[in-house]
Scaffold this motif. Structure first.
Motif, PDB file in Angstrom:
ATOM      1  N   PRO A   1      50.837  42.052  73.503  1.00 23.89           N
ATOM      2  CA  PRO A   1      51.623  43.254  73.821  1.00 23.89           C
ATOM      3  C   PRO A   1      53.121  42.943  73.881  1.00 23.89           C
ATOM      4  CG  PRO A   1      49.734  43.055  75.290  1.00 23.89           C
ATOM      5  CD  PRO A   1      49.808  41.776  74.522  1.00 23.89           C
ATOM      6  N   GLY A   2      53.896  43.737  73.171  1.00 24.02           N
ATOM      7  CA  GLY A   2      55.339  43.569  73.182  1.00 24.02           C
ATOM      8  C   GLY A   2      55.841  42.306  72.534  1.00 24.02           C
ATOM      9  N   CYS A   3      55.039  41.671  71.706  1.00 24.04           N
ATOM     10  CA  CYS A   3      55.397  40.363  71.147  1.00 24.04           C
ATOM     11  C   CYS A   3      55.183  40.334  69.640  1.00 24.04           C
ATOM     12  CB  CYS A   3      54.559  39.271  71.824  1.00 24.04           C
ATOM     13  SG  CYS A   3      54.955  37.578  71.303  1.00 24.04           S
ATOM     14  N   ARG A   4      56.153  39.753  68.902  1.00 25.76           N
ATOM     15  CA  ARG A   4      56.049  39.579  67.467  1.00 25.76           C
ATOM     16  C   ARG A   4      56.529  38.179  67.066  1.00 25.76           C
ATOM     17  NH1 ARG A   4      53.834  43.571  68.333  1.00 25.76           N
ATOM     18  NH2 ARG A   4      53.951  45.612  67.311  1.00 25.76           N
ATOM     19  N   ARG A   5      55.747  37.525  66.246  1.00 25.62           N
ATOM     20  CA  ARG A   5      56.217  36.308  65.567  1.00 25.62           C
ATOM     21  C   ARG A   5      56.721  36.737  64.199  1.00 25.62           C
ATOM     22  NH1 ARG A   5      51.303  34.156  67.791  1.00 25.62           N
ATOM     23  NH2 ARG A   5      51.763  32.766  69.547  1.00 25.62           N
TER      24      ARG A   5
END
Length: 348
Positions: free
Chosen positions: A144-148
């Motif tokens: 949640p709320g995270c992107r690589r």
């Protein structure tokens, strides 16, 4: 607008009354962090408590005085339930604003481009449930709320976020001088020491918690122990040592004690090293003919991110940008050493 100004002033005064109690010698870091988590958890002030403006907290102000950072400390829990990682030596930790949300990046650079992780948190410090897009990047979810992500070489990383039905784009600087972190830390410590020797200085701070909120505060600071401030909402405060006075547009000057017996100190006002768990040198350049250095600071345990511009010739801090949950502020420092006189107001 007036209420927002009152909210900002109340937040500042509450912090000033509580912070000095933690500044006698070197209080435990854990105790200080609990103090600031409590400050940020207090609710916004309503119109009905306008008369208590100096006693409550609305804008969550980050700590200026939490103790000197140690770059070798491990990452500590920063939000419940999402501890933020301490950046690796080859990562740039930076953050920006998208609406009311914090967009934070841990960036890596190599010969082929940029890679890293972007984490977006809401006004409560929780992982954002908004739509997130690292523009132009190959990306994948990391929770949640995270992107690589992976990008070609670029000067900035642009992150699109949908917040309350509107789309915002945060731009994170993506160029820094790798290998110059030790130099950056020396510049920071030197600038902090220099600011503490000033006889007087002025500061303008603009703060928001997101769209629809705004407050501007003008500070006059005079060594060793005097401060005067005025907000765009008409709130005024004067502090001299252990005494303070407050008035609003609708209330006269009222005298109060300050700091539970510990007087205000200009030296304590300038303590950026608390944010220096990680320090990076973003750039060295010339502005208006003078050499300046731009630094990026991060403390993952608060969590808070800062960018500051330092005049390398004088060692003075010229500007700072601060990002933490529910608080986005920009400050400008000027009038260094300019003659000023801060006197106690007449209470009649």
């Amino acid at each position: 607008m007036t209420l927002v100004g009152l909210i900002a002033a109340a937040s500042a005064i509450h912090a000033w009354r509580l912070r000095p109690q933690l500044l006698d010698s070197q209080p435990p870091v854990a105790a200080e962090r609990r103090h600031w988590r409590l400050v940020r958890s207090e609710p916004l002030i309503g119109v009905a408590v306008l008369a208590a403006v100096a006693l409550l907290v609305a804008f969550p102000l980050p700590p200026r005085q939490l103790g000197e950072a140690d770059d070798a400390l491990a990452a500590q829990p920063a939000c419940d339930p999402c501890p933020l990682p301490k950046p690796a030596a080859d990562e740039l930790p930076v953050a920006g604003q998208a609406g009311s949300e914090v967009v934070a990046g841990w960036l890596r650079r190599d010969r082929t481009g940029l890679s890293g992780t972007v984490r977006v948190s809401d006004i409560r410090g929780q992982p954002s449930r908004s739509g997130i897009d690292v523009l132009g990047a190959t990306q994948s979810s990391c929770g949640p709320g995270c992107r690589r992500f992976r990008l070609p070489p670029a000067a900035t990383v642009r992150v699109g976020v949908r917040d309350r039905g509107r789309r915002f784009v945060a731009e994170l600087p993506a160029r820094w001088r790798q290998g110059d972190s030790a130099r950056a830390r020396r510049l920071l410590r030197s600038a902090q020491a220099r600011m503490r020797t000033l006889d007087s200085v002025r500061q303008t701070e603009e703060v928001t918690s997101g769209p629809g909120s705004y407050a501007r505060t003008e500070y006059r600071l005079q060594a060793p122990d005097r401060m005067a401030l005025k907000t765009n909402g008409g709130v005024q405060t004067v502090i001299t040592g252990e005494r303070q006075w407050l008035r609003t547009r609708v209330t006269p000057w009222e005298r109060k004690s300050y700091g539970s017996g510990i007087p205000f100190s200009l030296r304590r006002w300038f303590r950026w090293t608390t944010y220096a768990r990680a320090v990076r040198l973003l750039d060295r350049r010339r502005e208006g003919g003078r050499p300046v250095a731009e630094l990026a600071l991060m403390d993952p345990a608060t969590p808070v991110w800062m960018r500051m511009v330092i005049d390398e010739r004088t060692g003075r801090v010229l500007r700072e940008r601060l990002v933490t949950k529910g608080h986005f502020s920009t400050s400008r420092y000027f009038g260094f050493g300019r003659r000023t006189r801060i006197e106690a107001p007449v209470v009649g």
